[in-house]
Design a protein around this motif. Structure first.
Motif, PDB file in Angstrom:
ATOM      1  N   ALA A 143     -98.727 -10.120-167.422  1.00 20.20           N
ATOM      2  CA  ALA A 143     -99.178 -11.321-167.027  1.00 20.20           C
ATOM      3  C   ALA A 143    -100.454 -11.412-168.081  1.00 20.20           C
ATOM      4  O   ALA A 143    -101.067 -12.667-168.302  1.00 20.20           O
ATOM      5  N   ASP A 439     -97.517 -12.253-160.824  1.00 20.35           N
ATOM      6  CA  ASP A 439     -98.898 -12.633-161.484  1.00 20.35           C
ATOM      7  C   ASP A 439     -98.515 -13.441-162.712  1.00 20.35           C
ATOM      8  O   ASP A 439     -99.591 -14.082-163.269  1.00 20.35           O
ATOM      9  N   ILE A 440     -97.371 -13.234-163.320  1.00 17.35           N
ATOM     10  CA  ILE A 440     -96.930 -14.028-164.624  1.00 17.35           C
ATOM     11  C   ILE A 440     -97.022 -15.657-164.251  1.00 17.35           C
ATOM     12  O   ILE A 440     -97.463 -16.446-164.885  1.00 17.35           O
TER      13      ILE A 440
END
Length: 464
Positions: A143, A439-440
């Motif tokens: 991320a 999270d990405i």
């Protein structure tokens, strides 16, 4: 049946691309599938005279950027310049700010023209060592790299030489520095929100007792990755000079030199059925990259095998340009079908008085379906770019704002789980979607989409 055929074709393209089948095969087959459902469309002429012609036109327009960008990135990687810059940023920011250091490292490199794939390979070893030393969860590394590479430096900051910022130039008669104030505001918003999210997540994971690795997980990629950190690196001054050359020369050519030569260029370009507005931005980026590449070659001639490095970069550009060009060929087949007029009217009807909204929706949706920022943008602009441009002029909207909204939009839904860059990034880091994609998705899908909405509001208010 025609609309059904288009929807079926798009769904299959997204699903099969996610399953790993190359778009070089998928694009022509699924384009012809949609044409078949439309009825009355000759398949072979559609393939040779629509699909292949538009594929070739795209390659003609943008191949130099793909080629030079890949060579530049490979040279920055092989000379150690990318790692040297990342090391310097970590040293200045501080190891205790691991997340901020990695995001900034990726941001500086991609803003300077290094491709996101090269950045991921160059920065990951440093990130792995830094996160282990500080006890920051490894699952956040993808991320961090995505935030620094896939977002504000790819789509927002004015002047970025990434291909996503070059594609709108001939459609809207702009340059790479279009809507600088709007771009800077959007870039800051993505950077601040994304960094805050990652730092908050890190604190939460650490508070729950998670260190660099969750219990029971072995880091099989660390040793091999960190071995690359032992190679001698150039000074940070020499490492960052090529990036400065690209940015400064691009600005000078696109804002000062070529505009001053515009009257002299008009009669020359009339012979080639084009105008200065359509080519000045592209020419500026090409020249800036060529000069920077020559600088790297001259200053590092004895340090690396130049011929091998340049060849690797050139070969690496081939698949990227052909993948994107195939998606463009596919999009133009779809755009030429009678049923697409229904879809087009639906998009335009969402906000008939504001082409910024129509542009944002069409580019985001197509980028998400194709799993490609540049591919989705190219399809949308090829089908509706002229319409959006004319609507912007009719409604008193500066084409520079349209350019910036277009680039911001391509960096939203493009990073869905089936995106090739996301899959490659996870592979480099030795992680999977379950561990890291949440999270990405937040930093490269949710926050960019929110930012695009804010930018549309500001652009409508006249901020350029």
């Amino acid at each position: 049946m025609g609309v059904f055929g288009i929807i079926l074709s798009l769904a299959l393209l997204m699903y099969l691309a996610y399953r790993g089948i190359t778009v070089l095969v998928l694009a022509p087959i699924l384009a012809l599938l949609a044409a078949f459902f439309s009825g009355g469309v000759a398949l072979l002429p559609t393939y040779t005279e629509v699909f292949m012609v538009n594929l070739a036109n795209y390659a003609k327009a943008y191949f130099p950027l793909f080629l030079l960008g890949a060579i530049f990135g490979k040279l920055m990687d092989e000379t150690g310049a990318a790692k040297a810059i990342a090391h310097w940023i970590v040293e200045k920011v501080g190891k205790d700010r691991a997340i901020l250091a990695i995001v900034l490292s990726c941001g500086v490199l991609t803003y300077g023209g290094v491709s996101l794939f090269v950045v991921a390979f160059a920065v990951y070893p440093l990130a792995a060592a830094l996160f282990r030393e500080t006890g920051t969860p490894k699952r956040l590394i993808p991320a961090c790299i995505a935030l620094g590479s896939f977002t504000f430096t790819m789509t927002a900051l004015p002047g970025t030489p990434q291909i996503q910022n070059a594609i709108p130039i001939p459609f809207f008669k702009t340059d790479a520095y279009a809507a600088p104030i709007l771009g800077i505001i959007a870039g800051i918003l993505m950077f601040v929100l994304g960094t805050y999210w990652l730092q908050m997540r890190a604190k939460r994971f650490i508070a729950n007792g998670e260190g660099y690795l969750p219990d029971g997980i072995v880091d099989e990629t660390a040793a091999a990755a960190e071995a690359g950190l032992e190679k001698p690196l150039p000074s940070v001054g020499m490492a960052i000079l090529p990036i400065i050359i690209v940015l400064v020369l691009n600005f000078f050519l696109s804002k000062i030199y070529f505009p001053g030569q515009e009257q002299a260029l008009v009669p020359i370009l009339e012979k080639y059925n084009t105008t200065p507005g359509k080519v000045i931005g592209i020419w500026s980026i090409i020249i800036a990259l060529v000069v920077s590449i020559l600088f790297i070659v001259v200053t590092n001639f004895k340090r690396i095998n130049m011929m091998e490095t340049i060849n690797k970069g050139a070969y690496g550009s081939m698949l990227a340009i052909l993948n994107t060009a195939s998606e463009v060929g596919y999009g133009n087949v779809i755009a030429g079908l009678a049923a697409f007029a229904i879809i087009k009217e639906g998009i335009l009807g969402i906000a008939p008085g504001n082409p910024l909204i129509g542009t944002a929706i069409s580019v985001n949706v197509l980028a998400g379906i194709t799993g490609s920022a540049s591919g989705g943008m190219s399809i949308a602009l090829g089908a509706m770019g002229e319409t959006f441009y004319n609507l912007a002029l009719q409604n008193g909207i500066n084409p520079e704002v349209l350019h910036r909204i277009t680039t911001l939009s391509c960096g939203g839904f493009d990073s869905l789980p089936h995106n090739g860059a996301v899959i490659t990034l996870l592979g480099i880091c030795g992680l999977n979607h379950k561990q890291s994609y949440a999270d990405i998705g937040m930093v490269s899908v949710v926050i960019p989409v929110i930012t695009t909405i804010v930018a549309i509001i500001l652009g409508t208010m006249g901020i350029v």
